[in-house]
Scaffold this active site. Structure first.
Site, short mmCIF file in Angstrom:
data_model
loop_
_atom_site.label_atom_id
_atom_site.label_comp_id
_atom_site.label_asym_id
_atom_site.label_seq_id
_atom_site.Cartn_x
_atom_site.Cartn_y
_atom_site.Cartn_z
N ARG A 104 9.76 41.56 105.01
CA ARG A 104 8.97 40.79 104.04
C ARG A 104 7.58 41.36 103.84
O ARG A 104 7.08 41.44 102.72
CB ARG A 104 8.93 39.32 104.47
N LYS A 139 -12.52 42.48 90.89
CA LYS A 139 -11.71 41.25 90.83
C LYS A 139 -10.38 41.50 91.54
O LYS A 139 -9.32 41.58 90.93
CB LYS A 139 -11.51 40.82 89.38
N LYS A 171 -26.51 43.11 85.80
CA LYS A 171 -25.78 42.25 84.87
C LYS A 171 -26.74 41.29 84.18
O LYS A 171 -27.95 41.27 84.44
CB LYS A 171 -24.67 41.53 85.61
N GLU A 201 -25.66 46.12 82.08
CA GLU A 201 -24.80 45.43 81.12
C GLU A 201 -25.63 44.98 79.91
O GLU A 201 -26.72 44.46 80.07
CB GLU A 201 -24.18 44.20 81.80
N ASP A 223 -20.54 44.64 77.01
CA ASP A 223 -19.80 43.46 77.43
C ASP A 223 -19.34 42.61 76.25
O ASP A 223 -20.15 42.18 75.42
CB ASP A 223 -20.67 42.61 78.36
#
Length: 283
Positions: A104, A139, A171, A201, A223
């Site tokens: 598994r 992510k 960002k 960004e 973005d």
């Protein structure tokens, strides 16, 4: 697909060992111990049940070896290889009990990572004829970033930063908190090592123009821009910085975005939305 060297087993072993401990619990595989007589050996095959790109073979092999070092696990389709339904990716020979106990964990890793490699390959196929590269993001599944990013490479993609310490990526919230584009770029360049790249960004073409005027950025992340705006951005930048398009980068949009001339397209979907490739272990 391009080939990639395997990661050192030393790096992967803690991940695989933790997964095996989770699966074996406090008392091991009680089913196998109850019904499989001692000394029974088998030849097993890890087979593809769907078409895709293989990843996770190194980890699957390591899972079997950690359960039982006497198992002979032979990879027939190395990571990065295409596969079709029915293809045998790996053979495992030895104790039937040991094979069943590692099955598994080996399949979980191989199916998950092959799914990422397969989706990445689909994205990459949409960029054919352009210079645009497909890259992943942070992510990723907590604790599994290194292997999920390796799977992106197996699918023909490229890796973004692995952690917050790899590069400076400014960002929108950084810009808001620090007082604007000029302030963040000047601060970043004042502190960045000569080995550290700076990416910023932007949400608008006005912000892009300001970044180019101030200077100090190596890469600009465009973005959530629509395709016509991305085309304008490429013209404005005129190759002075590397351009990365991000946000809402669905598979059905990749070809038109790549045609704008951006250098990179980044997508979190490669790792957070990939469907597990159907694999099975057959005795």
């Amino acid at each position: 697909m391009m080939s990639h060297a395997e990661l050192p087993d030393l790096i992967l072993e803690p991940l695989v060992r933790a997964a095996l401990m989770e699966d074996l619990g406090t008392y091991g595989d009680v089913t196998t111990r109850a019904v499989i007589p001692a000394g029974v050996t088998y030849d097993a095959r890890l087979n593809a049940r769907a078409a895709g790109v293989v990843s996770g073979m190194q980890i699957a092999r390591l899972a079997f070896r950690l359960v039982d070092p006497t198992l002979e696990a032979t990879v027939l389709r190395p990571d990065g290889s295409p596969c079709a339904p029915g293809d045998t990716l790996m053979t495992i020979r030895g104790s039937a009990a040991s094979i069943l106990s590692g099955e598994r964990v080996a399949l979980n890793f191989a199916g998950r990572l092959s799914g990422i490699a397969t989706l990445t390959a689909a994205f990459v196929a949409e960029t054919v004829g352009t210079q645009t590269r497909i890259t992943c993001t942070r992510k990723t599944t907590p604790g599994l970033r290194i292997v999920e990013k390796q799977a992106v490479l197996h699918g023909g993609g490229f890796n973004h930063r692995f952690s917050l310490s790899d590069a400076i990526l400014i960002k929108d919230n950084h810009i808001a908190a620090a007082g604007g584009v000029r302030a963040v770029l000047e601060a970043a360049r004042a502190t960045a090592s000569h080995m550290m790249r700076v990416e910023i960004e932007v949400d608008t073409l006005d912000q892009l123009a300001e970044v180019l005027e101030v200077g100090g950025a190596d890469v600009v992340l465009l973005d959530n821009m629509d395709t016509p705006t991305l085309e304008e951005a490429v013209g404005i930048a005129a190759r002075r910085v590397i351009l990365e398009a991000s946000g809402n980068m669905r598979l059905d949009r990749i070809a038109e975005v790549a045609a704008t001339g951006v250098d990179y397209i980044s997508s979190g979907a490669l790792t957070h939305s990939a469907q597990t490739l159907d694999l099975g272990l057959d005795f």
